[in-house]
Write a protein that holds these residues in place. Structure first.
Motif, PDB file in Angstrom:
ATOM      1  N   GLN A 210       0.823  -1.204   0.000  1.00  0.00           N
ATOM      2  CA  GLN A 210       0.000   0.000   0.000  1.00  0.00           C
ATOM      3  C   GLN A 210       0.862   1.260   0.000  1.00  0.00           C
ATOM      4  N   THR A 211       0.756   2.015  -1.096  1.00  0.00           N
ATOM      5  CA  THR A 211       1.388   3.330  -1.149  1.00  0.00           C
ATOM      6  C   THR A 211       0.363   4.388  -0.743  1.00  0.00           C
ATOM      7  N   VAL A 212       0.852   5.510  -0.271  1.00  0.00           N
ATOM      8  CA  VAL A 212      -0.022   6.611   0.146  1.00  0.00           C
ATOM      9  C   VAL A 212       0.541   7.910  -0.441  1.00  0.00           C
ATOM     10  N   ALA A 213      -0.347   8.753  -0.956  1.00  0.00           N
ATOM     11  CA  ALA A 213       0.066  10.059  -1.475  1.00  0.00           C
ATOM     12  C   ALA A 213      -0.934  11.115  -1.041  1.00  0.00           C
ATOM     13  N   GLN A 214      -0.436  12.329  -0.800  1.00  0.00           N
ATOM     14  CA  GLN A 214      -1.286  13.475  -0.480  1.00  0.00           C
ATOM     15  C   GLN A 214      -0.965  14.585  -1.461  1.00  0.00           C
ATOM     16  N   SER A 215      -1.972  15.029  -2.219  1.00  0.00           N
ATOM     17  CA  SER A 215      -1.761  16.162  -3.117  1.00  0.00           C
ATOM     18  C   SER A 215      -2.083  17.457  -2.379  1.00  0.00           C
ATOM     19  N   PHE A 216      -1.512  18.547  -2.867  1.00  0.00           N
ATOM     20  CA  PHE A 216      -1.735  19.854  -2.228  1.00  0.00           C
ATOM     21  C   PHE A 216      -1.590  20.942  -3.270  1.00  0.00           C
ATOM     22  N   SER A 217      -2.178  22.100  -2.980  1.00  0.00           N
ATOM     23  CA  SER A 217      -2.156  23.233  -3.900  1.00  0.00           C
ATOM     24  C   SER A 217      -1.097  24.241  -3.489  1.00  0.00           C
ATOM     25  N   ILE A 218      -0.710  25.076  -4.436  1.00  0.00           N
ATOM     26  CA  ILE A 218       0.253  26.146  -4.201  1.00  0.00           C
ATOM     27  C   ILE A 218      -0.498  27.468  -4.080  1.00  0.00           C
ATOM     28  N   ALA A 219      -0.117  28.290  -3.095  1.00  0.00           N
ATOM     29  CA  ALA A 219      -0.770  29.582  -2.892  1.00  0.00           C
ATOM     30  C   ALA A 219       0.132  30.761  -3.253  1.00  0.00           C
ATOM     31  N   GLN A 220       1.465  30.563  -3.253  1.00  0.00           N
ATOM     32  CA  GLN A 220       2.390  31.657  -3.481  1.00  0.00           C
ATOM     33  C   GLN A 220       3.408  31.283  -4.558  1.00  0.00           C
ATOM     34  N   SER A 221       3.868  32.270  -5.287  1.00  0.00           N
ATOM     35  CA  SER A 221       4.891  32.040  -6.303  1.00  0.00           C
ATOM     36  C   SER A 221       6.266  31.969  -5.668  1.00  0.00           C
ATOM     37  N   GLY A 222       7.109  31.108  -6.207  1.00  0.00           N
ATOM     38  CA  GLY A 222       8.466  30.955  -5.698  1.00  0.00           C
ATOM     39  C   GLY A 222       8.973  29.553  -5.966  1.00  0.00           C
TER      40      GLY A 222
END
Length: 340
Positions: A210-222
């Protein structure tokens, strides 16, 4: 120069003269552009045949990708077959990089700075993505850099110093979680996303099945510079197998094909908040983009494994995936962006 290596040089020049396919370009560009890097090492007996085979296969696959794009309409099967071929080429890439690792370690043991210098100035940019390799390379370089400075290792040393400075700004909250004492704007780094709810309704186990992944968004440039795995722990007992963590792309709401960074975490490196510092391996990002942290291990199910805690649908900037299939839990984490 032998006919074989003359042909190799000609193939490499031909490859560099073309544009790369845009299909799965994050993975493809890395693999196609590696030809010019690997060509530097064709005179080493241990590498020459593998580099020649890699060059021939990458040329053929690049032509296939360009041909697919010229068609306009590409079927799902053609997409999948091309990606599978990229994965096979990536396996050859990994094999060559592994041999370069062995050569570098040998150069350190033999105090051969010329070979060490050549490898670290000519190998692909993701050559050092192992804590053990980084540590040994930096230690040897620090003792010998008067014999020639290496820009990639200078950047790596700087990244590690920034990471230590960031760690010094954390404190224990008494509940098993490390929190930031204050914003770390002094060093140009700011928290971008944070999902650190107290408690939670169970975590997800990481095992050989079992692999696990969490995606997330970007709020700031850099530059995406670091990530905290919060509330990651040993499950049942201390594992004997390591935890492997990667920063990967997202494509159309699914886990993408490209890894920017991969780190092996040994069992004794796991803490309530485990920091991953990407350094110059982290991508330049802008608001709205999505990435994912991907965890896997060879720990046997039912034995000593790893678990990552979270809660149901509490983070709205991304999803969790079990074996690359979407799940309702959201894991605890904190991401950092180095502001331009």
């Amino acid at each position: 120069m032998s006919t074989k290596f003359l042909l190799l040089s000609t193939l490499t020049t031909f490859l560099l003269a073309q544009n790369n396919p845009t299909l799965y370009s994050l993975l493809g560009n890395k693999l196609y552009d590696a030809n010019s890097k690997f060509e530097t090492f064709v005179h080493y007996e241990i590498l020459k045949d593998k580099i020649f085979a890699y060059s021939v296969q990458s040329k053929s696959l690049r032509e296939q990708g360009l041909s697919l794009e010229s068609k306009g309409n590409i079927s799902a099967n053609e997409y999948n077959e091309y990606l599978s071929s990229l994965r096979l080429l990536e396996n050859k890439y990994i094999g060559i990089v592994h041999l370069l690792h062995q050569m570098m370690l040998s150069s350190i043991r033999e105090n051969d700075y010329d070979t060490f210098f050549k490898i670290n100035t000519s190998a692909p940019s993701d050559f050092l993505q192992s804590y053990v390799l980084e540590s040994q390379a930096i230690a040897f370089y620090q003792k010998n850099k008067h014999r020639g400075r290496i820009a990639s290792l200078e950047r790596l040393i700087c990244d590690k110093q920034l990471a230590q400075q960031a760690e010094s700004l954390q404190t224990h909250d008494g509940k098993g979680v490390y929190v930031t004492k204050k914003p770390i704007k002094k060093y140009g780094t700011q928290i971008d996303q944070e999902h650190t709810l107290v408690g939670g309704r169970g975590g997800l186990e990481i095992t050989a099945n079992q692999t696990v992944a969490q995606s997330f968004s970007i709020a700031q440039s850099g530059r995406l510079i670091a990530f905290d795995l919060i509330d990651i722990k040993h499950h049942r007992c201390t594992p004997t197998k390591s935890l492997h963590v990667s920063l990967v792309t997202m494509e159309n709401g699914r886990l993408g094909p490209h890894s920017y960074y991969t780190r092996e975490l040994h069992p004794n490196e796991i803490s309530p908040t485990t920091r991953l510092y990407f350094g110059h391996y982290g991508p330049m990002v802008k608001p709205g983009e999505q990435y994912a942290i991907y965890l896997k291990s060879d720990a046997e199910p039912g034995g000593c494994t790893y678990a990552w805690s979270g809660d149901y649908e509490t983070y709205h900037g991304g999803k969790t995936f079990i074996n690359e299939t979407e799940n309702i839990r959201d894991m605890k984490f904190r991401s950092y962006v180095l502001i331009n």
